[in-house]
Design an enzyme around this catalytic site. Structure first.
Site, PDB file in Angstrom:
ATOM      1  N   SER A 116       1.416  53.793  21.203  1.00 16.55           N
ATOM      2  CA  SER A 116       1.891  54.760  20.209  1.00 16.55           C
ATOM      3  C   SER A 116       2.273  54.004  18.951  1.00 16.55           C
ATOM      4  O   SER A 116       2.585  52.806  18.997  1.00 16.55           O
ATOM      5  CB  SER A 116       3.116  55.511  20.742  1.00 16.55           C
ATOM      6  N   TYR A 139      11.099  56.092  24.843  1.00 12.77           N
ATOM      7  CA  TYR A 139       9.647  56.228  24.687  1.00 12.77           C
ATOM      8  C   TYR A 139       9.104  55.084  23.840  1.00 12.77           C
ATOM      9  O   TYR A 139       8.083  54.479  24.180  1.00 12.77           O
ATOM     10  CB  TYR A 139       9.335  57.577  24.033  1.00 12.77           C
TER      11      TYR A 139
END
Length: 253
Positions: free
Chosen positions: A144, A157
């Site tokens: 990400s 995350y």
């Protein structure tokens, strides 16, 4: 010669039942790959495979919980029993918890790390053993943009995706001599079934995200397909250990 042709290759896509995972599975299938969608909810995996089959593509589903070592081992054994080879692995399965880090529970932290990091490790390890023996294979991990930049309320995350990118580099170094390429795709903010409801309920977050992206829009799952096809194909045979940002330029600002 078509460098992007994947005909005759078998690809496992974890979390391939929806969102970016499904888009990548569909993209690889359109290049000729046989897709195995691995999903912990068997009904959702089967439904996704049937969607691909309805388009004239070859696909099947295998039930697997990537955070469980025995489940991953069964997944790999099943695919090898059916097809005799695994040419491509896409680790797309992931979860997220959005909250201030001071409110994050130990269980929530562990949940995200188990799926995003441990799950990626287990799938890489078990599929990697087969690829090492064959001295050939392409592994694509889904990282990400928050592996490099921080967005509020996404602490665990972000840490998990930074770990995925670093694991990608570590495996690339160790497995390069075996002909196994390990890379990652790092999406920027992308509208998927995974986060659509959140974005609808938090329009200011969406506006802030769009304002931070030079291309002035959030991504769509299809935006990440090209990078995955490149990394899965012969076009990337001399590329390994890279995390390719597909983020509309969001990490530039």
């Amino acid at each position: 010669m078509n460098l992007f042709d994947l005909s005759g290759r078998t690809a496992i896509v974890t979390g391939g039942n929806q969102g970016i995972g499904f888009a990548i599975a569909e993209g690889l299938a359109r290049q000729g790959a046989h897709i195995v969608i691995a999903n912990r909810r068997a009904d959702q995996g089967s439904a996704a495979a049937q969607r691909l089959q309805s388009e004239g593509l070859t696909a099947e589903a295998v039930e697997a919980d990537v955070s469980d070592g025995a489940s991953v081992e069964r997944m790999v054994a099943t695919v090898l029993e059916r097809h005799g080879r695994i040419d491509i692995l896409v680790n797309s399965a992931a979860v997220i918890v959005r909250k201030p880090i001071e409110d994050l529970t130990e269980e929530e932290w562990q949940y995200v790390m188990d799926v995003n990091v441990k799950g990626t490790f287990l799938c890489c390890r078990d599929v990697g053993r087969h690829m090492i023996t064959r001295r050939s294979g392409k592994i694509i991990n889904l990282s990400s943009n928050v592996s490099q930049v921080i967005q509020p309320l996404r602490s665990v995350y972000a840490v998990s995706k930074a770990a995925v990118s670093h694991l990608t580099r570590a495996l690339a170094v160790e497995w390069a001599t075996y002909g196994v390429n390990v890379n990652a795709v790092a999406p920027g903010p992308t509208v998927t079934d995974f986060n659509r409801r959140y974005l609808e309920e938090h329009p200011l977050d969406r506006q802030k995200a769009e304002a931070s992206i030079p291309m002035a829009r959030l991504g769509a799952p299809q935006d990440h397909v090209g990078a995955a096809i490149f990394l899965a194909s012969d076009a990337s045979n001399y590329v390994t250990g890279q995390t390719i940002l597909v983020d509309g330029g969001s990490t530039l600002m």
